[in-house]
Design a protein around this motif. Structure first.
Motif, PDB file in Angstrom:
ATOM      1  N   VAL B 178     -16.940 -23.406  25.463  1.00 16.96           N
ATOM      2  CA  VAL B 178     -18.137 -23.560  24.644  1.00 16.96           C
ATOM      3  C   VAL B 178     -17.814 -23.328  23.168  1.00 16.96           C
ATOM      4  CG1 VAL B 178     -19.764 -22.946  26.486  1.00 16.96           C
ATOM      5  CG2 VAL B 178     -18.937 -21.178  24.917  1.00 16.96           C
ATOM      6  N   ALA B 182     -18.613 -26.003  20.361  1.00 18.69           N
ATOM      7  CA  ALA B 182     -19.319 -25.730  19.113  1.00 18.69           C
ATOM      8  C   ALA B 182     -18.541 -26.288  17.918  1.00 18.69           C
ATOM      9  CB  ALA B 182     -19.528 -24.235  18.949  1.00 18.69           C
ATOM     10  N   ALA B 187     -19.606 -27.096  14.117  1.00 22.68           N
ATOM     11  CA  ALA B 187     -19.825 -25.710  13.721  1.00 22.68           C
ATOM     12  C   ALA B 187     -18.525 -25.143  13.160  1.00 22.68           C
ATOM     13  CB  ALA B 187     -20.281 -24.885  14.918  1.00 22.68           C
ATOM     14  N   SER B 188     -18.640 -24.400  12.054  1.00 22.19           N
ATOM     15  CA  SER B 188     -17.465 -23.706  11.534  1.00 22.19           C
ATOM     16  C   SER B 188     -17.170 -22.532  12.459  1.00 22.19           C
ATOM     17  CB  SER B 188     -17.747 -23.190  10.124  1.00 22.19           C
ATOM     18  OG  SER B 188     -18.775 -22.222  10.194  1.00 22.19           O
ATOM     19  N   LYS B 189     -16.068 -21.832  12.206  1.00 19.43           N
ATOM     20  CA  LYS B 189     -15.735 -20.705  13.082  1.00 19.43           C
ATOM     21  C   LYS B 189     -16.836 -19.654  13.064  1.00 19.43           C
ATOM     22  CE  LYS B 189     -10.873 -21.140  13.656  1.00 19.43           C
ATOM     23  NZ  LYS B 189      -9.506 -20.878  13.304  1.00 19.43           N
ATOM     24  N   GLN B 191     -20.020 -20.115  12.272  1.00 22.80           N
ATOM     25  CA  GLN B 191     -21.218 -20.630  12.945  1.00 22.80           C
ATOM     26  C   GLN B 191     -21.056 -20.608  14.458  1.00 22.80           C
ATOM     27  OE1 GLN B 191     -21.390 -24.397  10.934  1.00 22.80           O
ATOM     28  NE2 GLN B 191     -23.304 -23.848   9.904  1.00 22.80           N
ATOM     29  N   ARG B 195     -23.748 -18.658  16.421  1.00 26.18           N
ATOM     30  CA  ARG B 195     -24.713 -19.473  17.174  1.00 26.18           C
ATOM     31  C   ARG B 195     -24.401 -19.529  18.657  1.00 26.18           C
ATOM     32  NH1 ARG B 195     -28.941 -21.061  13.889  1.00 26.18           N
ATOM     33  NH2 ARG B 195     -28.148 -21.073  11.761  1.00 26.18           N
ATOM     34  N   VAL B 196     -23.165 -19.301  19.025  1.00 24.96           N
ATOM     35  CA  VAL B 196     -22.802 -19.490  20.428  1.00 24.96           C
ATOM     36  C   VAL B 196     -22.257 -18.196  21.049  1.00 24.96           C
ATOM     37  CG1 VAL B 196     -21.321 -20.748  22.030  1.00 24.96           C
ATOM     38  CG2 VAL B 196     -22.376 -21.929  20.096  1.00 24.96           C
ATOM     39  N   PRO B 199     -24.808 -14.980  20.702  1.00 24.42           N
ATOM     40  CA  PRO B 199     -25.973 -15.019  21.607  1.00 24.42           C
ATOM     41  C   PRO B 199     -25.591 -14.914  23.080  1.00 24.42           C
ATOM     42  CG  PRO B 199     -26.064 -16.834  20.035  1.00 24.42           C
ATOM     43  CD  PRO B 199     -24.748 -16.160  19.830  1.00 24.42           C
ATOM     44  N   ILE B 200     -24.509 -15.547  23.459  1.00 20.84           N
ATOM     45  CA  ILE B 200     -24.132 -15.485  24.879  1.00 20.84           C
ATOM     46  C   ILE B 200     -23.705 -14.070  25.252  1.00 20.84           C
ATOM     47  CG2 ILE B 200     -22.473 -16.324  26.610  1.00 20.84           C
ATOM     48  CD1 ILE B 200     -22.498 -18.993  25.231  1.00 20.84           C
TER      49      ILE B 200
ATOM     50  N   ASN C  96     -14.294 -29.521  13.558  1.00 16.45           N
ATOM     51  CA  ASN C  96     -15.675 -29.621  13.085  1.00 16.45           C
ATOM     52  C   ASN C  96     -15.826 -30.576  11.901  1.00 16.45           C
ATOM     53  OD1 ASN C  96     -14.138 -27.515  11.938  1.00 16.45           O
ATOM     54  ND2 ASN C  96     -15.954 -26.667  10.965  1.00 16.45           N
ATOM     55  N   ALA C 108     -19.229 -27.424  29.301  1.00 18.37           N
ATOM     56  CA  ALA C 108     -19.299 -26.443  28.213  1.00 18.37           C
ATOM     57  C   ALA C 108     -20.639 -26.470  27.506  1.00 18.37           C
ATOM     58  CB  ALA C 108     -18.154 -26.651  27.216  1.00 18.37           C
ATOM     59  N   LEU C 109     -21.708 -26.564  28.288  1.00 20.28           N
ATOM     60  CA  LEU C 109     -23.046 -26.499  27.684  1.00 20.28           C
ATOM     61  C   LEU C 109     -23.275 -25.072  27.190  1.00 20.28           C
ATOM     62  CD1 LEU C 109     -25.111 -28.557  30.272  1.00 20.28           C
ATOM     63  CD2 LEU C 109     -24.051 -29.323  28.137  1.00 20.28           C
ATOM     64  N   PHE C 110     -24.151 -24.929  26.197  1.00 21.19           N
ATOM     65  CA  PHE C 110     -24.474 -23.595  25.691  1.00 21.19           C
ATOM     66  C   PHE C 110     -25.524 -22.984  26.612  1.00 21.19           C
ATOM     67  CE2 PHE C 110     -23.530 -26.103  21.725  1.00 21.19           C
ATOM     68  CZ  PHE C 110     -22.215 -25.708  21.664  1.00 21.19           C
ATOM     69  N   PRO C 111     -25.168 -21.974  27.377  1.00 21.73           N
ATOM     70  CA  PRO C 111     -26.074 -21.480  28.430  1.00 21.73           C
ATOM     71  C   PRO C 111     -27.339 -20.846  27.875  1.00 21.73           C
ATOM     72  CG  PRO C 111     -24.165 -20.042  28.225  1.00 21.73           C
ATOM     73  CD  PRO C 111     -23.903 -21.222  27.353  1.00 21.73           C
ATOM     74  N   HIS C 112     -27.286 -20.397  26.614  1.00 21.98           N
ATOM     75  CA  HIS C 112     -28.442 -19.690  26.073  1.00 21.98           C
ATOM     76  C   HIS C 112     -29.435 -20.630  25.409  1.00 21.98           C
ATOM     77  CE1 HIS C 112     -25.553 -20.289  22.926  1.00 21.98           C
ATOM     78  NE2 HIS C 112     -26.394 -19.906  22.007  1.00 21.98           N
ATOM     79  N   PHE C 121     -27.746 -29.416  18.716  1.00 27.48           N
ATOM     80  CA  PHE C 121     -26.794 -28.499  18.084  1.00 27.48           C
ATOM     81  C   PHE C 121     -25.993 -29.154  16.957  1.00 27.48           C
ATOM     82  CE2 PHE C 121     -23.012 -25.920  17.631  1.00 27.48           C
ATOM     83  CZ  PHE C 121     -23.485 -24.632  17.768  1.00 27.48           C
ATOM     84  N   ARG C 125     -26.090 -28.625  12.746  1.00 30.78           N
ATOM     85  CA  ARG C 125     -24.918 -28.244  11.943  1.00 30.78           C
ATOM     86  C   ARG C 125     -24.697 -29.238  10.827  1.00 30.78           C
ATOM     87  NH1 ARG C 125     -25.762 -25.156  15.309  1.00 30.78           N
ATOM     88  NH2 ARG C 125     -27.111 -24.484  13.639  1.00 30.78           N
TER      89      ARG C 125
END
Lengths: 405, 284, 383
Positions: B178, B182, B187-189, B191, B195-196, B199-200, C96, C108-112, C121, C125
């Motif tokens: 994940v 991201a 997403a930057s490192k 972010q 963001r990921v 929260p997880i 990125n 690799a979905l974001f579980p939250h 997402f 960004r």
């Protein structure tokens, strides 16, 4: 011969065990009380004859005492076993009197065996409570020839257990002032020195209400044994000022030796024997003084719980420890005041026969006013404030307000 | 019928255990906290709510102080423990268990001994302060021992693994792809972390927070060994009331006041973090 | 538009008159170094992937296909070589900042995050406006038929639904190329087949370049415009599915793709039609190629190209005689295993378009049969 700095200097381990015990005692006490209810604390008083009626020697006993209160080889206990055939399971389980008594309390209230046949308590709140609650067996003085013969006079007229009906002194000590001359450049002579702003943040006091109360009272010129609630408050006010002025570094339960050696505190309330031992073992030059206002004398007492399973054996051990040569051997190691004055003569005789370093050590011990106070010294020593059991809170709360802010 | 009963029968030892070691003592303590009397006369049930009023009025200062110390220690544990857990989970490679063991190593030594050893470390002329003073980085009268920071640091030190392990467990269990996902989604490192990963891993932080905050708040060893005048924590008060004063009712009442305050704190904390979300992620 | 197995330095992409390739790898190698050993995952790769094509990297595990994809995405840095997107060198550009998106094997979905937030997402960004984001997310969820699931969490979805969220999450960004790493591997057979069609449809709809990594040759043949068959860090063959299937360039490809029969022999004599090859079993077959006498050859024939008969077939065909060793009846077809004199086994697929009982009687186990195929259906492999 008894100088084993490694074994005797393990003060860290000692604090550790003490603190852990407090914790487990609290847990045990909590469960015991919660599960069994707490209404009936008191045990019926037992008459001496009735208690000893039919009691027989069992050949073994369990003895709970402070750590470092006998040499690591348990010499005197071995001598006892050799003389009587009774074996002793010696446990250094008394790390803190309040915790130790707190742990035993629910068991004794239920009339249960505590696991100990013989225990040590200091003359203080806990002892008064145990006596009032009838937890301690009456001693049969007729079976204690050495005790009746050799107990020092000053111990016979005591206030904590008149007539020594339930207790036999093990050793006494003085709570005075110790200081480290490495940091303190003048002679310390009085309790008032503990209030000197020059030592701001470098003064150690004791956290025990009875200990700290005595110093506050003596500073105010009040005899602790005769003090009133008003005197306590006045003493507490002094102590609070001392604290609020930032003079007190810490309130110690018993672990003042290391900070004093390290220089974290420069002068502190202290127990005589601890300082004597530290100097002997660590080669430090800590000073101990009985301040001019007076100091506190306390006594650790051997007692037999009523639920003891080896009361006869315990009584024999008590009496055995009152043989002068046994008392002398014990004193040589623990360096606290023996309740047997004859021990001094025996040690003096030993010193004359010895030579070199051993002779010097023994001479120092024999002449030390901390181990063998003179009558004049005794006149400057005071007992703890005595409180009617059940009313402790009216006294302790005044001084906990100082130490537990 | 029997089949339906089986799960309940299997749970029986658990219930019995709970009843014996949790419900009965707690009920006994609640009852005790409402009694009057003293240890000589015995304690009698009078439904004396005054014990609670005393507990709050007399010891609110120590109570608030304990909560603040506990909070401080918990925050320090997060600040130190999260990066440690993150590093082990993501960069520990083959040696993860070794690093975890290193985190736990000091805890093979007894709690009290560890705290005592801090006393030597933090001593005015000890290894740390003595050295800093001798090279002139600190004034000669600078002290840490017997101050509030010493207590908070001691607490944080003693409870650090309780923070590291739950966070590590969540990070380790997390699908590390994940993070790549991201990055792949621009997403930057930073972010990606905010963001990921963060929260997880919140359930881990939540669990670690509880496991640190509750025991640190109720602790008394650190305060009594490392603290000085004015650093007394509520645990010491309970201990004194119990063992020295034998005032069981007030000791029990203080305990329940502390428990109540902690529970309120925990529920608001759970709400703030969103327990529903927290549980969901954990269940996955 | 070229791929070779030779050393990278010697090969340069052919000049192309077409537009700049969407993805271009030039002289790319990747070696993983650990303290004890080094492992070369990609040995040398030159690859151009055209804009809008469905391109598959096919090969067994460890062939370097995933590493290749990760180098395109930017998760791995090539040891040597250059990666270009639309002609721009992105070799040192972080993932990125690359305009490609990836669908992970594990999704690799974001579980939250909810389905909608997962999909949004990338747009967030990129600071796409909220209205625009909402519109595109909704649109994309419709496209993958997840319109009603926007508020759900990934844990509440089935495997197939998660897969489509992963797809939507990547596609919504309208990347230059979409990289898919074995996206169907975790699904069961039926769902997998349905998703193959679905992916193909979506790719046609959005017109984005798909780079698809798989070890499943059936999947690659079904979906791809072109396939690069990889083995041990090199491309063995690059071509359309038909080219690869019908004209395997190497023995590896022949064996990896579909089922192949392999006959070894020696050129005996040239004829007007080609070459007469004496097989190791002693029989003779014809091949179209002209070979000098004595040349060792491997001949490969696909099972479905072979006819089975009891009568001798026309002499213009390649033909051999053998004994039926085994038959497997599969409904629409029957698979025969025919053994030659030297125990070489040849697999034959026969459509069951004739009267079954007759065929069965003809070719029961142990019966002697003729096998024949057109010259154009057999290929010589370089030895």
């Amino acid at each position: 011969m008894h100088k084993n700095p490694l074994l005797r200097g393990m003060t860290q381990a000692r604090y550790g065990r003490r603190d852990m015990l407090k914790f487990s005692a609290m847990a045990a006490a909590g469960y015991g009380l919660a599960a069994c209810g707490v209404s009936g604390q008191k045990q019926k008083a037992v008459a001496e004859e009735d208690f000893w009626q039919g009691k027989k020697e069992t050949g073994s006993l369990t003895f709970a005492n402070w750590p470092l209160y006998i040499d690591p080889k348990r010499t005197q206990l071995k001598q006892f076993t050799k003389a009587t055939g009774i074996s002793v399971d010696y446990r250094e389980d008394v790390q803190d009197i309040a915790a130790f008594a707190g742990k035993l309390q629910p068991q004794l209230a239920n009339g249960d065996y505590t696991g100990y046949d013989l225990i040590v308590l200091t003359n203080g709140l806990e002892l008064a409570r145990f006596l009032a609650l009838g937890y301690l067996a009456p001693l049969d003085h007729e079976q204690m020839p050495n005790f009746t013969k050799n107990l020092g006079q000053s111990y016979r007229d005591n206030s904590y257990d008149p007539g020594n009906k339930h207790t036999a002194p093990y050793a006494s000590g003085i709570t005075g002032i110790a200081y480290n001359p490495k940091y303190v450049d003048r002679e310390i002579t009085s309790i008032a020195d503990l209030w000197d702003p020059k030592f701001k943040g470098k003064v150690g006091m004791m956290s025990d209400p009875q200990e700290i109360a005595n110093f506050g009272l003596l500073l105010n010129g009040v005899e602790p044994a005769e003090s009133t609630k008003k005197d306590w408050q006045a003493a507490a006010d002094k102590l609070m000022k001392q604290r609020d002025d930032g003079i007190v570094r810490s309130y110690y339960a018993q672990d003042f030796v290391q900070p004093l050696t390290n220089g974290d505190v420069w002068l502190t309330m202290a127990w005589s024997g601890d300082i004597y031992q530290q100097n002997a073992e660590a080669g430090t030059d800590l000073k101990f003084v009985v301040p001019e206002e007076g100091a506190t004398i306390w006594t650790d007492l051997m007692c037999i719980p009523t639920t003891s399973k080896a009361a006869v054996d315990s009584l024999k051990l008590i009496d055995f420890l009152y043989r002068p040569e046994i008392a002398a051997g014990l004193t040589e190691y623990i360096t606290y005041i023996p309740p047997v004055p004859k021990a001094q003569d025996i040690l003096r005789a030993q010193a004359q026969q010895a030579s070199g370093a051993e002779r010097k050590d023994l001479e120092q011990l024999v002449e030390s006013p901390l181990v063998f106070p003179t009558d004049e010294d005794y006149s400057r020593l005071h007992n703890y404030v005595s409180i009617e059991p059940g009313k402790e809170n009216s006294f302790t709360s005044v001084f906990h307000a100082v130490t537990q802010a | 019928m029997r089949r339906k009963l089986t799960p309940y029968l299997l749970a029986l030892p658990g219930w019995a255990w709970l009843a014996m070691f949790f419900v009965v003592p707690i009920a006994g303590m609640v009852s005790l906290s409402l009694t009057s009397g003293n240890v000589i006369t015995g304690f009698y049930q009078t439904f004396n709510v005054g014990n609670y009023l005393d507990a709050i009025t007399l010891y609110s200062e120590q109570l608030v102080r304990s909560l603040l110390y506990g909070l401080g220690a918990t925050l320090i544990c997060i600040v130190i423990g999260y990066p440690a857990a993150y590093w082990i989970a993501f960069h520990g490679g083959k040696h993860k268990s070794t690093y975890l063991l290193l985190i736990l190593l000091p805890f093979f030594v007894s709690f009290v001994l560890r705290t005592i050893s801090w006393k030597f470390t933090l001593s005015d002329n000890g290894v740390v302060l003595g050295t800093l003073k001798s090279i002139g980085l600190l004034p000669a009268d600078f002290a840490v021992l017997n101050t509030a920071p010493a207590v908070v640091l001691g607490l944080a030190y003693n409870f650090l693994p309780f923070m590291v392990l739950p966070i590590y467990a969540v990070l380790e269990r997390m699908d590390h792809r994940v993070v790549e996902a991201a990055h792949d989604l621009y997403a930057s490192k930073l972010q990606a972390f905010l963001r990921v990963v963060l929260p997880i891993s919140l359930p881990g932080v939540f669990a670690g927070g509880l496991m640190t905050f509750i025991p640190t708040t109720a602790d008394y060893v650190n305060a009594s060994v490392l603290g000085g005048p004015g650093n007394t924590m509520i645990g010491s008060i309970v201990q004194t009331q119990y063992l020295v004063n034998n005032d069981y009712p007030i000791a029990a009442a203080i305990t329940f006041v502390l428990m109540g305050v902690l529970l309120i704190g925990i529920f608001s904390y759970a709400r703030a973090l969103g327990t529903e979300r927290v549980m969901e992620v954990q269940a996955k | 538009m070229t791929a070779t197995t030779e050393a990278p330095a010697t090969t340069v992409a052919e000049p192309s008159t077409a537009a700049v390739p969407a993805i271009s790898l030039t002289g790319v190698t990747k070696t993983f170094q650990s303290s004890r050993e080094s492992f070369t995952a990609v040995g040398g790769l030159d690859l151009d992937i055209e804009s809008g094509e469905f391109f598959s990297l096919l090969g067994p595990s460890g062939c370097g296909k995933t590493t290749t994809m990760r180098m395109i995405a930017g998760f791995e840095e090539p040891t040597t070589g250059v990666v270009r997107l639309d002609g721009t060198d992105v070799t040192d550009v972080a993932p990125n900042h690359r305009d490609v998106n990836m669908v992970f094997q594990s999704y690799a979905l974001f579980p939250h995050l909810s389905v909608a937030d997962n999909v949004a997402f990338g747009l967030k960004r990129k600071r796409v406006g909220k209205a625009e984001t909402d519109r595109r997310v909704a649109e994309m969820l419709e496209l993958v038929e997840l319109g009603g699931q926007a508020k759900r969490k990934p844990s509440q979805l089935s495997g197939g639904q998660r897969q489509r969220v992963a797809l939507a999450r990547a596609l919504v960004n309208q990347p230059r190329a979409l990289l898919l790493d074995e996206p169907l591997a975790a699904l069961d057979l039926k769902l997998r087949q349905a998703m193959q069609m679905e992916l193909k449809r979506i790719q046609r709809d959005v017109g984005i370049t798909f780079v698809y990594v798989t070890h499943d040759q059936g999947e690659a043949l079904t979906m791809s415009d072109r396939i690069a068959v990889m083995n041990e860090g090199y491309v063995e063959q690059l071509g359309t599915p038909a080219e690869i299937y019908e004209h395997p360039a190497t023995r590896f490809v022949a064996e990896f793709i579909g089922t192949s029969n392999l006959l070894t022999g020696t050129a005996a004599a040239t004829t007007s039609d080609g070459t007469d090859v004496r097989l190791d079993c002693g029989q003779h077959v014809l091949v179209a190629e002209r070979l000098s006498e004595g040349t060792q050859v491997d001949i490969t024939v696909r099972p479905e190209k072979i006819q089975l008969s009891t009568e001798p077939p026309d002499a213009s065909l390649s033909r051999v005689r053998g004994t039926v060793a085994d038959t497997v009846y599969l409904g629409s077809s029957t698979h025969y295993t025919v053994r030659l004199d030297d125990d070489t086994e040849i697999v034959v697929f026969q459509q069951n378009d004739r009267d079954l009982s007759a065929a069965d009687a003809v070719a029961g186990r142990g019966s002697d049969v003729w096998l024949s195929w057109r010259l154009s259906h057999s290929y010589l492999l370089p030895s």
